[in-house]
Write a protein that holds these residues in place. Sequence first.
Motif, PDB file in Angstrom:
ATOM      1  N   GLY A 149       0.786  -1.222   0.000  1.00 19.18           N
ATOM      2  CA  GLY A 149       0.000   0.000   0.000  1.00 19.18           C
ATOM      3  C   GLY A 149       0.822   1.278   0.000  1.00 19.18           C
ATOM      4  O   GLY A 149       0.272   2.369   0.179  1.00 19.18           O
ATOM      5  N   PHE A 150       2.138   1.150  -0.238  1.00 19.42           N
ATOM      6  CA  PHE A 150       3.047   2.307  -0.174  1.00 19.42           C
ATOM      7  C   PHE A 150       2.636   3.402  -1.150  1.00 19.42           C
ATOM      8  O   PHE A 150       2.560   4.580  -0.786  1.00 19.42           O
ATOM      9  CB  PHE A 150       4.470   1.836  -0.472  1.00 19.42           C
ATOM     10  CG  PHE A 150       5.489   2.930  -0.573  1.00 19.42           C
ATOM     11  CD1 PHE A 150       6.013   3.511   0.570  1.00 19.42           C
ATOM     12  CD2 PHE A 150       5.951   3.374  -1.809  1.00 19.42           C
ATOM     13  CE1 PHE A 150       6.974   4.513   0.487  1.00 19.42           C
ATOM     14  CE2 PHE A 150       6.901   4.374  -1.902  1.00 19.42           C
ATOM     15  CZ  PHE A 150       7.415   4.944  -0.751  1.00 19.42           C
ATOM     16  N   ARG A 151       2.369   3.023  -2.390  1.00 19.30           N
ATOM     17  CA  ARG A 151       2.028   4.024  -3.407  1.00 19.30           C
ATOM     18  C   ARG A 151       0.802   4.828  -3.003  1.00 19.30           C
ATOM     19  O   ARG A 151       0.815   6.073  -3.049  1.00 19.30           O
ATOM     20  CB  ARG A 151       1.788   3.322  -4.742  1.00 19.30           C
ATOM     21  CG  ARG A 151       1.258   4.201  -5.854  1.00 19.30           C
ATOM     22  CD  ARG A 151       1.158   3.413  -7.147  1.00 19.30           C
ATOM     23  NE  ARG A 151       0.345   4.062  -8.143  1.00 19.30           N
ATOM     24  CZ  ARG A 151       0.143   3.599  -9.368  1.00 19.30           C
ATOM     25  NH1 ARG A 151       0.716   2.463  -9.742  1.00 19.30           N
ATOM     26  NH2 ARG A 151      -0.613   4.239 -10.225  1.00 19.30           N
ATOM     27  N   ASP A 152      -0.271   4.164  -2.594  1.00 20.35           N
ATOM     28  CA  ASP A 152      -1.496   4.870  -2.206  1.00 20.35           C
ATOM     29  C   ASP A 152      -1.272   5.723  -0.964  1.00 20.35           C
ATOM     30  O   ASP A 152      -1.821   6.826  -0.852  1.00 20.35           O
ATOM     31  CB  ASP A 152      -2.627   3.873  -1.961  1.00 20.35           C
ATOM     32  CG  ASP A 152      -3.096   3.201  -3.248  1.00 20.35           C
ATOM     33  OD1 ASP A 152      -2.800   3.735  -4.336  1.00 20.35           O
ATOM     34  OD2 ASP A 152      -3.757   2.142  -3.160  1.00 20.35           O
ATOM     35  N   ALA A 153      -0.455   5.211  -0.035  1.00 17.33           N
ATOM     36  CA  ALA A 153      -0.203   5.956   1.200  1.00 17.33           C
ATOM     37  C   ALA A 153       0.558   7.246   0.927  1.00 17.33           C
ATOM     38  O   ALA A 153       0.235   8.303   1.486  1.00 17.33           O
ATOM     39  CB  ALA A 153       0.568   5.083   2.183  1.00 17.33           C
ATOM     40  N   VAL A 154       1.567   7.158   0.054  1.00 21.22           N
ATOM     41  CA  VAL A 154       2.344   8.348  -0.284  1.00 21.22           C
ATOM     42  C   VAL A 154       1.476   9.365  -1.015  1.00 21.22           C
ATOM     43  O   VAL A 154       1.497  10.566  -0.709  1.00 21.22           O
ATOM     44  CB  VAL A 154       3.573   7.968  -1.126  1.00 21.22           C
ATOM     45  CG1 VAL A 154       4.251   9.216  -1.698  1.00 21.22           C
ATOM     46  CG2 VAL A 154       4.563   7.182  -0.293  1.00 21.22           C
ATOM     47  N   GLU A 155       0.680   8.897  -1.978  1.00 17.34           N
ATOM     48  CA  GLU A 155      -0.182   9.804  -2.725  1.00 17.34           C
ATOM     49  C   GLU A 155      -1.182  10.489  -1.799  1.00 17.34           C
ATOM     50  O   GLU A 155      -1.377  11.721  -1.880  1.00 17.34           O
ATOM     51  CB  GLU A 155      -0.920   9.047  -3.825  1.00 17.34           C
ATOM     52  CG  GLU A 155      -1.837   9.940  -4.667  1.00 17.34           C
ATOM     53  CD  GLU A 155      -2.490   9.183  -5.801  1.00 17.34           C
ATOM     54  OE1 GLU A 155      -3.731   9.033  -5.757  1.00 17.34           O
ATOM     55  OE2 GLU A 155      -1.757   8.735  -6.715  1.00 17.34           O
ATOM     56  N   ALA A 156      -1.791   9.744  -0.907  1.00 11.95           N
ATOM     57  CA  ALA A 156      -2.773  10.321   0.009  1.00 11.95           C
ATOM     58  C   ALA A 156      -2.111  11.339   0.933  1.00 11.95           C
ATOM     59  O   ALA A 156      -2.658  12.435   1.169  1.00 11.95           O
ATOM     60  CB  ALA A 156      -3.446   9.223   0.824  1.00 11.95           C
ATOM     61  N   ALA A 157      -0.927  11.010   1.453  1.00 10.67           N
ATOM     62  CA  ALA A 157      -0.228  11.926   2.355  1.00 10.67           C
ATOM     63  C   ALA A 157       0.167  13.214   1.640  1.00 10.67           C
ATOM     64  O   ALA A 157       0.071  14.310   2.210  1.00 10.67           O
ATOM     65  CB  ALA A 157       0.996  11.245   2.947  1.00 10.67           C
ATOM     66  N   CYS A 158       0.587  13.102   0.391  1.00  5.60           N
ATOM     67  CA  CYS A 158       0.943  14.296  -0.380  1.00  5.60           C
ATOM     68  C   CYS A 158      -0.259  15.207  -0.569  1.00  5.60           C
ATOM     69  O   CYS A 158      -0.166  16.435  -0.404  1.00  5.60           O
ATOM     70  CB  CYS A 158       1.526  13.898  -1.734  1.00  5.60           C
ATOM     71  SG  CYS A 158       3.214  13.252  -1.680  1.00  5.60           S
ATOM     72  N   ASN A 159      -1.405  14.620  -0.886  1.00  4.23           N
ATOM     73  CA  ASN A 159      -2.583  15.449  -1.129  1.00  4.23           C
ATOM     74  C   ASN A 159      -3.159  16.038   0.150  1.00  4.23           C
ATOM     75  O   ASN A 159      -3.773  17.112   0.119  1.00  4.23           O
ATOM     76  CB  ASN A 159      -3.621  14.651  -1.918  1.00  4.23           C
ATOM     77  CG  ASN A 159      -3.235  14.537  -3.383  1.00  4.23           C
ATOM     78  OD1 ASN A 159      -3.104  15.536  -4.075  1.00  4.23           O
ATOM     79  ND2 ASN A 159      -3.018  13.318  -3.850  1.00  4.23           N
ATOM     80  N   VAL A 160      -2.932  15.385   1.280  1.00  3.43           N
ATOM     81  CA  VAL A 160      -3.278  16.003   2.566  1.00  3.43           C
ATOM     82  C   VAL A 160      -2.465  17.279   2.750  1.00  3.43           C
ATOM     83  O   VAL A 160      -2.985  18.316   3.186  1.00  3.43           O
ATOM     84  CB  VAL A 160      -3.027  15.023   3.729  1.00  3.43           C
ATOM     85  CG1 VAL A 160      -3.041  15.759   5.067  1.00  3.43           C
ATOM     86  CG2 VAL A 160      -4.075  13.925   3.731  1.00  3.43           C
ATOM     87  N   GLU A 161      -1.178  17.219   2.395  1.00  2.00           N
ATOM     88  CA  GLU A 161      -0.324  18.397   2.548  1.00  2.00           C
ATOM     89  C   GLU A 161      -0.662  19.478   1.520  1.00  2.00           C
ATOM     90  O   GLU A 161      -0.528  20.667   1.800  1.00  2.00           O
ATOM     91  CB  GLU A 161       1.149  17.992   2.438  1.00  2.00           C
ATOM     92  CG  GLU A 161       1.615  17.021   3.509  1.00  2.00           C
ATOM     93  CD  GLU A 161       1.412  17.563   4.918  1.00  2.00           C
ATOM     94  OE1 GLU A 161       1.310  18.794   5.088  1.00  2.00           O
ATOM     95  OE2 GLU A 161       1.369  16.747   5.857  1.00  2.00           O
ATOM     96  N   VAL A 162      -1.099  19.081   0.332  1.00  2.00           N
ATOM     97  CA  VAL A 162      -1.584  20.067  -0.640  1.00  2.00           C
ATOM     98  C   VAL A 162      -2.785  20.812  -0.057  1.00  2.00           C
ATOM     99  O   VAL A 162      -2.847  22.047  -0.065  1.00  2.00           O
ATOM    100  CB  VAL A 162      -1.958  19.393  -1.973  1.00  2.00           C
ATOM    101  CG1 VAL A 162      -2.741  20.350  -2.864  1.00  2.00           C
ATOM    102  CG2 VAL A 162      -0.705  18.908  -2.707  1.00  2.00           C
ATOM    103  N   ASP A 163      -3.756  20.063   0.470  1.00  2.00           N
ATOM    104  CA  ASP A 163      -4.964  20.678   1.027  1.00  2.00           C
ATOM    105  C   ASP A 163      -4.676  21.514   2.267  1.00  2.00           C
ATOM    106  O   ASP A 163      -5.441  22.437   2.597  1.00  2.00           O
ATOM    107  CB  ASP A 163      -5.988  19.598   1.369  1.00  2.00           C
ATOM    108  CG  ASP A 163      -6.559  18.907   0.135  1.00  2.00           C
ATOM    109  OD1 ASP A 163      -6.452  19.496  -0.966  1.00  2.00           O
ATOM    110  OD2 ASP A 163      -7.085  17.783   0.257  1.00  2.00           O
ATOM    111  N   ALA A 164      -3.581  21.217   2.962  1.00  2.00           N
ATOM    112  CA  ALA A 164      -3.232  21.970   4.171  1.00  2.00           C
ATOM    113  C   ALA A 164      -2.811  23.403   3.851  1.00  2.00           C
ATOM    114  O   ALA A 164      -2.760  24.252   4.750  1.00  2.00           O
ATOM    115  CB  ALA A 164      -2.117  21.255   4.923  1.00  2.00           C
ATOM    116  N   ASP A 165      -2.536  23.689   2.580  1.00  2.00           N
ATOM    117  CA  ASP A 165      -2.197  25.046   2.146  1.00  2.00           C
ATOM    118  C   ASP A 165      -1.031  25.621   2.953  1.00  2.00           C
ATOM    119  O   ASP A 165      -1.066  26.772   3.406  1.00  2.00           O
ATOM    120  CB  ASP A 165      -3.421  25.955   2.251  1.00  2.00           C
ATOM    121  CG  ASP A 165      -3.298  27.216   1.394  1.00  2.00           C
ATOM    122  OD1 ASP A 165      -2.497  27.209   0.444  1.00  2.00           O
ATOM    123  OD2 ASP A 165      -4.001  28.202   1.686  1.00  2.00           O
TER     124      ASP A 165
END
Length: 238
Positions: free
Chosen positions: A140-156
């Motif tokens: 699940g590494f790929r999905d976990a990294v992608e999700a974590a990146c987009n959390v940081e995008v949304d964090a502005d």
Amino acid sequence: MTERLELSDATLREWDAIVLESDRETGIVLDRSAFYPGGGGQPPDHGVLLWGGVQTRIVGALKGDDVRLVAHDDDPLPPVGTAVRGAIEDDRRTALMRTHSGLHLLSGVVFRDFGALVTGGNMEPLEARLDFNLESVPEGFRDAVEAACNVEVDADRAISAYELPRDEAFAIPDIIRTATNLLPPTIEIVRIVDISGLDVQADGGTHVASTRQIGAMRVTKIENKGKGFRRIRIALAP
């Protein structure tokens, strides 16, 4: 030396300048320039110089003692002393700024969550890759990294750039996020790019002002590049 306008204002797209050198082989040197000449994996800007009713397309840059712009082979060169108006190709520069900031965000997430350092990287507008010294990747590494990146995008998170004396810069924990320190020992002033609360790195490129401006990120592929090394490829929303 050319005054590097893009380092203090990455949003600048047009400015006035004077031609200091003009040669087909060694390039065009301006007294002031916002063309990013390339480096750190970020390709050089494209754009134009406007002078006397003439347009000279800029298609790259030469590495050397100064910012040396490469003109299109079919276009005339402005003579030394000519007043020119420089203009950056906005879509390309903006895409590269988003991409470069996206790589810093990716580096920060993988370092924070997996403790891995960068061993290499490259980018084109809206597509890029980073290599990490990862022995293995969990399920699940790929999905976990992608999700974590987009959390940081949304964090502005705010992204800022500033300069520090070398000793002060190296006092920042984990300021070098590459497995090998690529910063030449002759550099006394270090430019820092800071994603607030996530990532602080020595860097000379151009960046957007916040993680939200990066836009949605996709991890398109994870590649095994030999024992202990993994390549993460990303793409950004248009």
